[in-house]
Design a protein around this motif. Sequence first.
Motif: not given
Length: 359
Positions: A22, A76, A99
């Motif tokens: 990311h 995430a 995610e």
Amino acid sequence: MAPVRVGIVGLSANGGWAATAHVPALAAVEGYEIRALSGSTAESARVAGEKYGVPLTFGDAGELARHPEVDLVVVAVKVPEHRALIEPALAAGKQVLSEWPLGVSLAETEALAEAAKGVRTAVGLQGRSAPALRYLRDLIKDGYVGRVLSTSLIASGANWGPSVRAGRGYQLHPEGGATMLTIPFAHTVDALDMVLGGFTELSATMATVRPRVRDEVTGESVPMTAPDQIAVTGVLAGGAVASLHLRGGTSPATDFHWEINGTEGTLVVNAADPLFWIAKLTLRGSRTGSLEKLTVPARYELPQLAGRSAEPSYNVAHAYARHLKGDLPDFAHAVRVHRVLDAVQRSAGAGTRIHPDAE
């Protein structure tokens, strides 16, 4: 336009998916600025903030979500933690990118989608943003193979093989929500849906062939109850017959091979890694009898990412670029994918053919 101010939940100084994918992805796409992060403690967040140059750090994801300088909350972390971290962001009315998988179950995913009504959301099904797969979709649409007759896919699940890595024990059991069915198979069936259309009917077989695996840290034998073999056949929306088989572990022969056969030609997709949705993909096609490599046209790729398709951040960056255009799968889409997974489970459990859209 002012950049989208991003707050990342799960960005650690010790690495991990947020740091690996990311952070470089956001750096590669104009229109974003990482303004905040949250960690498991205020101290760990502070250390991460210093490492990545992020000005605002929090030991609580709710504080991050409520901060006025955060527009988009990126979650995430492991899927069992998603709901508790996503709900405060939704309550604050902030955009959320989670995610995959979104929830540990269909019910939890449906609850998050219901809570997200009126809020802009997205999920990390990166296969839909891969330049090679978007080109593949358009080749099919433009008639490269004529009418699609059938498709066959065989792939490895990477994890769920003979051993389990440190910190991955929760993936060995369905309760953790992160199994071969919910991760690699879900990415696979979603890519299939994008390119060829979804299943109108399916029949599934699942098994746990390795009920015990080796813990790579302790060397001990530990139980695994999640399926490590998933085979699904059925009919797609366009009438083509489909066959998917995912196997736990890796294979020196075929870690990812996808073949599409039609009345006028054939297309083949191979990946250098079982995690095809973040791996370098190779396309080959034939309309004359011999397969030839197909080059993805430059219009499908961000210029600044040319030559970087083997990097984990490559498809993630393309996903962020599409998010700026409002073109990513949302929480409602996540529910549809989970309903297909539920149909696979029910078919395997009952030994019957299922019509996912009719359930």
